[in-house]
Write an enzyme that holds these catalytic residues in place. Structure first.
Site, PDB file in Angstrom:
ATOM      1  N   ASP A 311     -29.015  20.376  58.352  1.00 13.35           N
ATOM      2  CA  ASP A 311     -27.972  20.247  58.883  1.00 13.35           C
ATOM      3  C   ASP A 311     -27.483  19.444  60.223  1.00 13.35           C
ATOM      4  O   ASP A 311     -28.809  18.296  60.603  1.00 13.35           O
ATOM      5  CB  ASP A 311     -27.410  21.949  59.996  1.00 13.35           C
ATOM      6  N   GLU A 314     -24.705  14.401  60.255  1.00 12.54           N
ATOM      7  CA  GLU A 314     -23.667  13.443  59.902  1.00 12.54           C
ATOM      8  C   GLU A 314     -23.971  11.456  60.565  1.00 12.54           C
ATOM      9  O   GLU A 314     -23.141  11.130  59.592  1.00 12.54           O
ATOM     10  CB  GLU A 314     -22.347  14.255  60.739  1.00 12.54           C
TER      11      GLU A 314
END
Length: 632
Positions: A311, A314
């Site tokens: 997770d 980005e």
């Protein structure tokens, strides 16, 4: 099958499909601009039926009414017109007459794609080169297969990954997590995997677990394994940097080996994520893969997890850039910044000027998550692209988001069933569990400080409806597993839009509230509150009700179907044979049960189906020949 013509004045290329004469690309409409940090090329489009260009929230079919789609990975709740978590510079276009083609720009830099009603499209990127791949199909399924021949086919998931997964942020303890698992078993509701979010960690630090609240975690995992179930936990790329020297091996060792993103000054770039101040692992460095593996091995010795939820890659940062901001210069402040949320490349991520082993972050940002996935794939791992909030508006967009990812070659995809943020209602959660039971990846997930939304907490009627639809999913696991084999082998989609199977039928081109599993199972979910019927499109031909076998002979029309709260409409296409199995409460139990075939004869009394069967978890069984493949 195509011709390519160059034009000098106006400058550009024209690409034509020979069979139809359709012009697929015409870049003479605007000048080509080719500078170091600004590259722009425009083309006319042969129709308005354009899909892809992820990741964005909206409709499956893009509006060409002066909309701009920005590609720059960003951790933000899915909102229309924002750049979101992933970057997929690929589009699929349906031409008049039902042919399809695709275009892929192999470029990892920040970019925007401007859509114009001409119809036309402008690619605008701030780095790299213009490296285009054109896929000529001619049908949409073949376009997606050809795209994956370039980017790679998806990994084959283990069978248990296709079961039902349960998670929430905020169980609070391993004992509370365990209670939920026991309640699911008590009601005999199918469940293959239990997950934990960041609350299992000690101070939100990777590769640790809370010694007080999660002291029984190893015992919980042992109990899951005894019951044929699996355990998955979350892992972030931000490594806590503020612990006393010698007390936190992941940071100390990463620092010693020089495995973190650095500032332009050559010091580790420090941002802020859940544990506080953090350094960011540089997955473009092969040495980082070894360190990551060693950390996973150390943790696995204590908590023998089965899959990993990667997770925040980005990469996500609670600061803009770093604790010191970002230095002046053309990487952090380029001559042109695409329309990114926050108006800066460093908004809620690291500085574009950050140094990585392979290049600067400016060039690598959009592949950071991919590089982490590659490092993690030395362990079995499950990709989970994103989550969605709660609401009838969110359940609607979850299906089309699922279909977009099918176009991008990521078939194992699903939204957070019943919604992540906000509190759900019994009706919404029941309808979402019915839809979610047909997400290729089915996981119910919830945020902290909201009421529980796993199936056990609802009324007996709702709980039974949820259990029944999960049992339906489990009965179809042989069919679903075979679809994933075909995805792994040749890039077939698993969940697909209706127009993939009926490209000549213009009525299907805008449909994104229904979908197919493979060629033959039509799913028509209820996406509105307070209704007991649903209107769905049934393409031309004979379709059979999945539950009763009653037949619908459609001329290609919208049909109103009865849909009481306990019912999900499923139809089998004529000519299909579906391999099924008597469902159990785990995929392991289901595997041992009797198989049966559902044969949906065509009007000419023929039918076809197939089954891929292996041990359900060993790697590369197809490549090694350790499988059975049957055609019916």
């Amino acid at each position: 099958i195509y011709s390519l013509d160059f034009s000098w004045d106006p400058f550009g290329v024209l690409l034509r499909r020979r069979a139809t004469g359709t012009v697929l690309l015409n870049t003479t409409v605007a000048p080509l601009i080719f500078a170091d940090q600004f590259l722009q090329i425009a083309t006319l489009l042969p129709s308005r039926f354009l899909y892809g260009l992820g990741e964005h929230r909206g409709t499956l079919l893009h509006s060409l009414d002066w909309s701009t789609l920005t590609l720059w990975a960003r951790d933000v709740a899915p909102t229309e017109s924002f750049n979101l978590y992933g970057a997929h510079p690929f589009y699929l276009l349906m031409e008049e007459g039902g042919d399809a083609h695709g275009v892929f720009l192999l470029n990892s830099n920040a970019m925007e794609v401007a859509l114009q009603p001409a119809p036309g499209l402008t690619w605008r990127t701030i780095g790299g080169v213009l490296d285009f791949y054109i896929f000529l199909g001619p049908d949409p399924n073949m376009v997606i297969q050809q795209y994956q021949q370039v980017i790679g086919f998806p990994a084959m998931p283990p069978l248990w990954a296709l079961g039902f997964h349960l998670c929430r942020w905020g169980y609070g303890s391993s004992n509370e997590t365990w209670q939920t698992v026991r309640a699911m078993r008590n009601y005999q509701i199918p469940q293959d995997a239990q997950w934990n979010d960041i609350d299992y960690m000690d101070g939100y630090r990777d590769f640790t677990f809370d010694p007080w609240k999660f002291t029984s975690l190893p015992s919980l995992v042992e109990d899951l394994h005894k019951h044929g179930q699996r355990y998955v936990m979350i892992l972030d790329p931000g490594i806590s940097s503020t612990n006393p020297h010698g007390s936190y091996w992941p940071f100390d060792e990463g620092l010693k080996r020089g495995l973190f993103l650095n500032t332009t000054q050559g010091q580790p770039l420090i941002g802020q994520v859940w544990p506080g101040f953090t350094a960011f692992a540089d997955f473009s460095n092969p040495d980082t893969h070894q360190w990551w593996l060693e950390n996973l091995q150390h943790f696995h010795a204590h908590v023998p997890f089965d899959g990993l939820w990667i997770d925040m890659n980005e990469p996500s940062n609670f600061m803009d850039g770093s604790e010191d901001g970002c230095p002046p210069g053309e990487l952090d402040s380029p001559p042109y910044t695409p329309a990114v949320l926050g108006d800066s490349l460093s908004a809620k991520t690291v500085c574009a000027s950050a140094k990585q082993k392979a290049s600067v972050h400016y060039n690598l940002h959009n592949v950071y998550g991919l590089m982490e996935a590659k490092a993690t794939a030395r362990y079995p791992s499950i990709p989970l692209p994103t989550g969605l909030g709660v609401g009838w508006d969110k359940i609607c967009c979850s299906g089309l988001w699922l279909l977009s990812f099918s176009l991008f070659g990521i078939p194992l995809v699903g939204a957070d069933i019943c919604g992540f943020s906000g509190s759900t209602s019994e009706e919404l959660c029941t309808r979402w569990m019915q839809l979610g039971a047909f997400y290729p990846f089915a996981r119910n997930h919830n945020t902290q400080n909201e009421k529980a939304q796993d199936p056990t907490v609802f009324s007996p009627a709702a709980r039974t409806a949820m259990k029944d639809v999960l049992l339906t999913r489990y009965s179809l696991l042989p069919f679903l597993y075979t679809l994933f084999h075909r995805a792994h082998l040749q890039g077939d989609t698993v969940a697909r839009p209706l127009f993939f199977e009926f490209p000549q039928d213009v009525a299907t081109l805008e449909l994104d509230r229904q979908f197919l599993w493979g060629q033959s199972l039509l799913v028509t979910p209820v996406l509105e509150p307070g209704v007991d019927s649903v209107t769905g499109y049934v393409p031309r031909g004979v379709w059979y009700d999945f539950y009763t076998g009653s037949l619908v002979n459609s001329s290609g029309e919208m049909l109103k179907m009865s849909a009481p709260l306990e019912h999900l409409n499923l139809h089998i296409r004529e000519g299909a044979i579906l391999p099924t199995q008597k469902p159990g409460t785990t995929s392991e139990v289901t595997r041992g049960n009797a198989l049966r075939l559902i044969v949906a004869l065509s009007s000419s009394a023929t039918a076809w189906g197939d089954l891929f069967w292996d041990d359900g978890e060993s790697l590369d069984t197809f490549e090694r020949g350790s499988y059975s493949y049957l055609v019916f």
